[in-house]
Each structure stands twice: as structure tokens, then as C-alpha cells.
Design a protein around this motif. Structure first.
Motif, PDB file in Angstrom:
ATOM      1  N   ILE A  62       0.859  -1.187   0.000  1.00  0.00           N
ATOM      2  CA  ILE A  62       0.000   0.000   0.000  1.00  0.00           C
ATOM      3  C   ILE A  62       0.891   1.231   0.000  1.00  0.00           C
ATOM      4  O   ILE A  62       1.775   1.360   0.857  1.00  0.00           O
ATOM      5  CB  ILE A  62      -0.922   0.009   1.243  1.00  0.00           C
ATOM      6  CG1 ILE A  62      -1.813  -1.252   1.252  1.00  0.00           C
ATOM      7  CG2 ILE A  62      -1.779   1.266   1.267  1.00  0.00           C
ATOM      8  CD1 ILE A  62      -2.570  -1.442   2.548  1.00  0.00           C
ATOM      9  N   ILE A  63       0.651   2.120  -0.958  1.00  0.00           N
ATOM     10  CA  ILE A  63       1.500   3.305  -1.128  1.00  0.00           C
ATOM     11  C   ILE A  63       0.659   4.562  -0.935  1.00  0.00           C
ATOM     12  O   ILE A  63      -0.279   4.820  -1.691  1.00  0.00           O
ATOM     13  CB  ILE A  63       2.155   3.325  -2.527  1.00  0.00           C
ATOM     14  CG1 ILE A  63       2.967   2.056  -2.769  1.00  0.00           C
ATOM     15  CG2 ILE A  63       3.026   4.568  -2.685  1.00  0.00           C
ATOM     16  CD1 ILE A  63       3.464   1.907  -4.201  1.00  0.00           C
ATOM     17  N   GLY A  64       0.995   5.332   0.091  1.00  0.00           N
ATOM     18  CA  GLY A  64       0.380   6.634   0.292  1.00  0.00           C
ATOM     19  C   GLY A  64      -1.115   6.595   0.505  1.00  0.00           C
ATOM     20  O   GLY A  64      -1.827   7.493   0.038  1.00  0.00           O
ATOM     21  N   ALA A  86      -0.339  12.071  15.346  1.00  0.00           N
ATOM     22  CA  ALA A  86       1.002  11.762  15.859  1.00  0.00           C
ATOM     23  C   ALA A  86       2.079  12.521  15.106  1.00  0.00           C
ATOM     24  O   ALA A  86       3.105  12.893  15.660  1.00  0.00           O
ATOM     25  CB  ALA A  86       1.250  10.262  15.779  1.00  0.00           C
ATOM     26  N   GLU A  87       1.846  12.748  13.803  1.00  0.00           N
ATOM     27  CA  GLU A  87       2.841  13.457  13.011  1.00  0.00           C
ATOM     28  C   GLU A  87       2.983  14.900  13.480  1.00  0.00           C
ATOM     29  O   GLU A  87       3.993  15.508  13.424  1.00  0.00           O
ATOM     30  CB  GLU A  87       2.435  13.425  11.527  1.00  0.00           C
ATOM     31  CG  GLU A  87       2.551  12.036  10.902  1.00  0.00           C
ATOM     32  CD  GLU A  87       3.988  11.565  10.768  1.00  0.00           C
ATOM     33  OE1 GLU A  87       4.836  12.357  10.342  1.00  0.00           O
ATOM     34  OE2 GLU A  87       4.260  10.416  11.086  1.00  0.00           O
ATOM     35  N   PRO A 109       2.592   7.642   6.442  1.00  0.00           N
ATOM     36  CA  PRO A 109       2.834   8.086   7.818  1.00  0.00           C
ATOM     37  C   PRO A 109       2.985   6.922   8.781  1.00  0.00           C
ATOM     38  O   PRO A 109       2.341   5.887   8.633  1.00  0.00           O
ATOM     39  CB  PRO A 109       1.573   8.901   8.142  1.00  0.00           C
ATOM     40  CG  PRO A 109       1.059   9.355   6.820  1.00  0.00           C
ATOM     41  CD  PRO A 109       1.385   8.254   5.860  1.00  0.00           C
ATOM     42  N   ARG A 110       3.836   7.110   9.768  1.00  0.00           N
ATOM     43  CA  ARG A 110       4.044   6.068  10.779  1.00  0.00           C
ATOM     44  C   ARG A 110       2.787   5.881  11.622  1.00  0.00           C
ATOM     45  O   ARG A 110       2.015   6.798  11.824  1.00  0.00           O
ATOM     46  CB  ARG A 110       5.205   6.443  11.694  1.00  0.00           C
ATOM     47  CG  ARG A 110       6.554   6.480  11.009  1.00  0.00           C
ATOM     48  CD  ARG A 110       7.663   6.825  12.005  1.00  0.00           C
ATOM     49  NE  ARG A 110       8.959   6.887  11.341  1.00  0.00           N
ATOM     50  CZ  ARG A 110       9.429   7.984  10.738  1.00  0.00           C
ATOM     51  NH1 ARG A 110       8.702   9.082  10.728  1.00  0.00           N
ATOM     52  NH2 ARG A 110      10.612   7.970  10.158  1.00  0.00           N
ATOM     53  N   GLY A 111       2.636   4.669  12.113  1.00  0.00           N
ATOM     54  CA  GLY A 111       1.606   4.407  13.111  1.00  0.00           C
ATOM     55  C   GLY A 111       0.218   4.145  12.557  1.00  0.00           C
ATOM     56  O   GLY A 111      -0.746   4.150  13.321  1.00  0.00           O
ATOM     57  N   VAL A 127       8.221   6.678   4.967  1.00  0.00           N
ATOM     58  CA  VAL A 127       7.179   7.700   4.855  1.00  0.00           C
ATOM     59  C   VAL A 127       7.092   8.297   3.460  1.00  0.00           C
ATOM     60  O   VAL A 127       6.130   9.002   3.156  1.00  0.00           O
ATOM     61  CB  VAL A 127       7.415   8.825   5.883  1.00  0.00           C
ATOM     62  CG1 VAL A 127       7.317   8.292   7.293  1.00  0.00           C
ATOM     63  CG2 VAL A 127       8.754   9.522   5.648  1.00  0.00           C
ATOM     64  N   GLY A 128       8.076   8.047   2.598  1.00  0.00           N
ATOM     65  CA  GLY A 128       8.098   8.658   1.275  1.00  0.00           C
ATOM     66  C   GLY A 128       8.293   7.654   0.159  1.00  0.00           C
ATOM     67  O   GLY A 128       8.533   6.459   0.407  1.00  0.00           O
TER      68      GLY A 128
END
Length: 678
Positions: A369-371, A677-678, A401-403, A415-416
Motif C-alpha cells: 500500500i503506497i500513500g 502523531a505526526e 505516515p508512521r503508526g 514515509v516517502g
């Protein structure tokens, strides 16, 4: 296969099937409360008792496997007495709430007590009472009615992937609840209402509103996400009172996301019910001829390349086609349906479709899964992924994003976009690998390069073969794919959304376009807003044309996999509002640019001629990839982190932003945890 005889009828069922399934195959009705086709077997209500030859006592048919040559009896004196005894026990503590219970008329307990129970009870002692639980703004609980079937517990753990419900205490003191009182966090929580066989879990917004026999029931499509869940709209008079899912195994099975189910109260708030024209800097009510005249006066003075149109995420296919044809009559190629700025290549359908299909998830054996936060962007599709993960041997990874809590284990790669290659070896080892690219991943300066890179990764890892197409773009709303299928993108020399908003046109026709900040529209641009809600965009308009919401028109929608489906009119639009394509058709006639269709049959024939998708309504052809050449990159991928497009799930569209129920949910749950969280 095993041969089983049920009440003298011989049927063949797969080895390992239950006796209850054999009874259903023979056409025999067996009552049940705890058993559900999509949940694990609990075997704790005992209502499904039947007799099996040579068995010493009645058996619970939901949990008893068949054997070859087995003989089953579903309607003997022993079975009838056993079921009456079970029903008598179930009703010992059940309150006499039927006259005031929202489940009345649709209650499994009510129906089965009448069909299989006895006409008297021997229990005279006081009934127990259980404290109601506060589990959020969507679900109303009356736990004294609960019969501990545990369907809700199993749904939360197995389908939704949020194991927040369970049983505490034992025997008569057993209660179902959340252990620590809290709001349910699943985006599928409304399905608990459907699977509860009694009135213990009911809809809080629908409480004490209506009885089912008072409602007009209309089949339609949920367009508030791109899955295209099949729904039923229940209305009384001019008002939608309830939306519930219909079964479609290939799309949504029998589930539905909460935003589409509960945001219907937004259909009656902030509505545009008459035309408005800006005079002396202020919007004033107007008649339809006055609104059309204001538009005609402006557009007639402009060349075609100074006129533009943007179709929004909730625009139906008929209205998009009508607007495209009107712009062609004006000589304008300035069209765009990518109001969010997503750089989607519309030159080939498989660049923007969910090519594996939703049902194809069941066949995949690895997923990247991307983005995308699939859980919030498409909750029903995410439940399908979880179902596949539960079957085993299905590694999942994500870039974003994490989490993120996707409700199933997923490896976080980064993340990217530079982290996309971190799962390549796993994808190569799979027979049917899948890649899901989120639409939000394309809403950035290097979006075209990200699209090309994701396609290239799919090609390198064996996801693009003549037998399997593993590249999938996940859209956000129900009107996005239909507009791409109709080619509502800039033509030769045409301007895209960013250019039009920056002053590239002098007149801009917005069709349900609410997905961007109206402050981006250049000063001096003449704005025609055609939509159904007085959201921020309507305040920027020079002319407002009131349209119909998705429940108020016969319309065609295309889901993320390219499946055309029909929604039907459940209630009429308020006031002077009209179906969108009819507004455009009426305007075209008034300015001498009459469109070639004037009824629904004619415009749908034009749809089918424009794209083959609209010629096979309700179907989607799943094909492999015969041309591995990818979309144009137009630049290089940067290392910037992906930003998810729906920071607040419950208020992601113009209808849910007008909904009081969704406002309560947004206040209760806040932004997505990963983004917070970010």
C-alpha cells in the motif's frame, strides 16, 4: 462432496460443511441467532437444534459437521419441543419492549419467537436489568435486551479488526460491552446494528423516528467513498430517515461504511433550493431564467479558451457528460475532474482503475500500500483485505505516515516514495502480487512521477501479466472514476485545475466541485457553482444553480474498479433544485447550443457510446495487463513524505460536513491517529 438427506431430500454439500448449511441447501429453514454466514461459529444460542439419525440428542446444526450418508430431520416433535424450550430460556430475561423497540418489525427474535416458540412462559420471577453502555454517537444500546449471541463481539474482532467488544462475568450476570466504557473506533460500527438479532444495538440517529412499514425503500449506491457499496435508502415523505446496505458479493458483501450510513441528516441542512445571482457584490435569490441569462451574458462575451469547467468528486456521470458536451459547444477544452490536483494519467483506463477488482483481493498473495490509509479511505475494501489476511499467507506492507492502524499487521517501509522498493522481493516471490496506490499520493508536485514509479514497480515484480493485473489506484469518492471514463480532462491545448484557478480562464463552471479552497480562484473570475449544499464554494459563486444530491436523482456512478452502477431517486430535491444534467440541458437550449438528448434514455445511450463501461451496468470485466508500458513520468520522484488526504474521516465531503451526526463523530474521534502523531 458428502450426500446428506434432509427431511427426505438428498443434497450434496462440500466435506466439512455444517448440518445447517446442508439444511439450507435442501431449502429447509433453520432458526438461528448466534450463527452468521460471515462470522466464525460460536454455537451458543442452541436455537438451530435438529435431529440427526443415531444421535442421542438434538444437535446444534451450525457447529455439527456433515458426514456422507447422514440423515437429518428439521421438523419432528423432539426438534419442535427443543426449540420451544430454547426460546423460553432466551425470553426469561428479555424485556417486553416490542412496542417501543426500534427493532420492532425487523427483529429476528420477534419473528422466530412467533414461528418456533411457544405461546406461554413458565417463568414468573423478576427479570434482570443491565446498564446501557455508551459506545459512541452512532450506536444506541439497550443491553437488557441482549441475548449474548456474541455476533457483535465476533464482527468487531474478525471483520472490523477492532476487538473492543467482549463478555464480562458468567451465567446470568454476563454482559456484553467494551470493558472500559469508550466509543467504538471502527469505521464499520454501523454494521453492528444490522447483525444484532434483537434490539440491543440500534441506530442512535434513527431512534424512535419511524417504523419499517412506514418507509419507502429505494435501491441506490453509496457515493461518499469510491467502493460503490450497494445501499437501500429508506425515506418517509420528503426526508431520508435511514440508509442501510444491500448484499453485493462482488463489491461490499453486506457491509457499509459509517460515513455513508449516518451522514444522511446532512441532506436536509445547508441546502441550495433556489438559484442565486450576485448583484452589487451580494448574492440574491433569482429565477431560473435570470440565472441562465446572467451566465449566458458572461459566456457569450468570452472565447472558448477563456471558459473552463471543473467536475467535483460527487458529480454523477450524466451531469459530467452534459457539462462536457456544453463546453465542447462553447469551443472549450478546459476541462478537469481532478479537483484535488491529483496528477492522474487518463489516457488508459488501467492507469486509474482498481484493476484487480475488489473481489480479486481474495486471490492476491502479497500487498503493498503506497500513500493510502485504506481503513479510512475505503473501510469496506479494507475489511476485504483483512478477510484475505485472516485466510493466511498474505504479507502486507505500506509506505506512508508512521503508526497507521490498518486493522491487520503491516510492515512500515518508510514515509516517502523512496521506500517503495523495500517490499519488492516479497512481491516478486508472490504469484498474484497487488499494489494499491492512494489517490492522495498523487496530490503533490511529483504526483505523475509517483504514479509512473508505482506502475514500474508493479511491472518489475510480476504484478502485470496477461492473467493478472496487480496495479490498483484507490479513489476517494463515487464520482471520480466516472468523470475519468468520460474523458473530463484537458483536451488539446486545454488547461488543468491549477491553471484555471490561477486565472487561466475568465469564467469557471464548477459542478459539485467542493474539494479545494475557494480562495485559490483568481480574483475577477466569474464563477458558476452548480451543487446541492451551501458550502464554502457557494459563497464564492457569482451564480448558483441548485442541483440534486445523490439520493434525489436517477444517476449512474462508477466505483474505483470501473463498475458502473445506478442510483435511483428516493426523494425529490428541495424547492426549485433540479437534476444536474437537466439544468445543463435546459441552459444549452436557452443559448442555442442544444444538447442532443432530452430524456434519461437518450443521455444513457450517449453514455454507453462514449465509454463501454456504461454499456454493462453492474458488471466489471477483470482482465490482465496486455500492455506494460506505463504512464508518463513528467519529472523525478522526490523524497517528501506522503500526506494522507482525509485528516478527518467523518467530514470528508460536502454532505457529511453538513451533518450534525458526523460533527458529533468528528468531535468524539478527532483527526486520524497517525496524522495527529505526526
Amino acid at each position: 462432496m458428502a450426500k446428506v438427506t434432509v427431511d427426505g431430500i438428498e443434497v450434496e454439500v462440500p466435506n466439512g460443511a455444517s448440518v445447517l448449511q446442508a439444511c439450507e441447501a435442501a431449502g429447509k429453514e433453520v432458526p438461528r441467532f448466534c450463527y452468521h454466514e460471515r462470522l466464525s461459529v460460536a454455537g451458543n444460542c442452541r436455537m438451530c437444534l435438529v435431529e440427526v439419525e443415531k444421535a442421542p440428542k438434538p444437535v446444534a446444526s451450525c457447529a455439527y459437521p456433515v458426514n456422507d450418508g447422514m440423515k437429518v430431520f428439521t421438523d419432528t416433535p423432539v426438534v419442535r419441543n427443543a426449540r420451544r424450550g430454547v426460546m423460553e430460556f432466551l425470553l426469561i430475561n428479555h424485556p417486553l419492549d416490542c412496542p417501543i423497540c426500534d427493532q420492532g418489525g425487523e427483529c429476528d427474535l420477534q419473528d422466530q419467537a412467533y414461528a418456533f416458540g411457544s405461546d406461554a412462559s413458565r417463568y414468573g420471577e423478576p427479570k434482570r436489568a443491565v446498564k446501557d453502555k455508551d459506545i459512541g454517537p452512532l450506536i444506541k444500546t439497550v443491553m437488557t435486551r441482549c441475548i449474548q449471541c456474541t455476533r457483535c463481539v465476533r464482527f468487531s474482532a474478525e471483520i472490523a479488526g477492532t476487538p473492543e467488544l467482549g463478555g464480562t462475568n458468567r451465567g446470568e450476570n454476563m454482559e456484553i460491552g467494551t470493558y472500559v466504557e469508550k466509543a467504538l473506533t471502527s469505521e464499520l460500527s454501523g454494521n453492528l446494528i444490522d447483525i444484532c438479532p434483537v434490539g440491543a444495538l440500534t441506530s442512535r440517529p434513527y431512534a424512535f423516528v419511524s417504523r419499517p412499514w412506514e418507509l419507502k425503500k429505494t435501491d441506490s449506491i453509496d457515493v461518499l467513498d469510491a467502493v460503490g457499496a450497494n445501499i437501500r435508502v429508506d425515506a418517509r415523505g420528503p426526508e431520508v430517515l435511514r440508509i442501510i446496505p444491500r448484499i453485493n458479493e462482488a463489491v461490499n458483501e453486506e457491509w457499509m461504511a459509517d460515513r455513508g450510513r449516518f451522514s444522511f441528516d446532512g441532506l436536509k441542512r445547508r441546502r441550495l433550493d433556489r438559484p442565486w445571482v450576485k448583484k452589487d457584490g451580494k448574492l440574491a435569490p433569482a429565477t431560473w431564467p435570470e440565472a441562465f441569462a446572467a451566465i449566458a451574458t458572461k459566456l457569450s462575451a468570452l472565447p472558448g479558451d477563456r471558459i473552463g469547467a471543473i467536475a467535483g468528486a460527487l458529480a454523477d456521470a450524466e451531469s459530467v457528460l452534459a457539462l462536457k458536451d456544453l463546453m465542447a459547444a462553447y469551443g472549450s477544452a478546459n476541462l478537469d475532474c481532478r479537483e484535488d490536483g491529483a496528477t492522474i494519467d487518463a489516457s488508459r483506463p488501467d492507469f486509474y482503475r482498481f484493476n484487480s477488482t475488489i473481489a480479486g483481493i481474495d486471490e492476491a498473495d502479497a500487498l503493498l500500500i503506497i500513500g493510502s490509509d485504506v481503513r479510512r479511505e475505503a473501510p469496506v475494501l479494507n475489511a476485504r483485505i483483512r478477510k484475505r489476511w485472516s485466510a493466511g499467507k498474505f504479507p502486507v506492507a505500506y509506505v506512508g505516515p508512521r503508526g497507521l492502524d490498518l486493522t491487520y499487521p503491516a510492515q512500515h517501509l518508510g514515509v516517502g516514495p523512496d521506500a517503495m522498493q523495500g517490499f519488492a522481493e516479497t512481491l516478486k516471490a508472490a504469484q498474484k502480487p497487488m499494489i494499491i496506490l492512494g489517490r492522495g499520493a498523487l496530490q503533490r508536485a511529483d504526483g505523475a512521477a509517483v504514479l509512473a514509479a508505482a506502475w514500474q514497480l508493479a511491472a518489475e515484480t510480476g504484478a502485470l501479466t496477461p492473467d493478472w493485473h496487480g496495479f490498483n489506484l484507490l479513489h476517494l469518492f463515487g464520482g471520480q472514476v466516472g468523470a475519468l471514463e468520460l474523458g473530463f480532462v484537458p483536451g488539446q491545448g486545454g488547461k488543468d485545475v491549477a491553471t484555471m484557478l490561477a486565472g487561466g480562464v475568465d469564467a469557471l463552471w464548477l459542478l459539485n466541485a467542493d474539494g479545494f479552497d475557494p480562495a485559490r480562484i483568481a480574483a475577477g473570475t466569474f464563477v458558476i457553482y452548480q451543487g446541492h449544499h451551501g458550502d464554502a464554494m457557494a459563497g464564492r459563486a457569482d451564480v448558483i444553480l441548485p442541483g440534486a444530491a445523490y439520493t434525489e436523482k436517477d444517476a449512474t456512478w462508477v466505483n474505483t474498479e470501473g463498475r458502473a452502477q445506478r442510483g435511483r431517486l428516493a426523494i425529490f430535491p428541495p424547492g426549485e433544485a433540479k437534476e444536474d444534467w437537466r439544468i445543463i440541458r435546459a441552459y444549452s437550449e436557452g443559448v442555442g447550443k442544444t444538447l442532443s438528448y432530452d430524456d434519461m434514455h437518450a443521455i444513457r445511450a450517449r453514455l454507453a457510446a462514449t465509454s463501454p463501461v456504461f454499456a454493462r451496468v453492474g458488471e466489471v470485466a477483470r482482465v490482465g495487463c496486455t500492455d506494460p508500458a506505463g504512464p508518463a513520468a513528467n519529472g523525478a520522484v522526490t523524497g517528501a513524505a506522503f500526506v494522507l488526504p482525509l485528516p478527518v474521516y467523518h467530514q470528508a465531503d460536502v454532505i457529511s460536513r453538513a451533518s450534525d451526526v458526523m460533527a458529533q463523530c468528528a468531535a468524539t474521534y478527532g483527526p486520524a491517529p497517525a496524522l495527529a502523531a505526526e
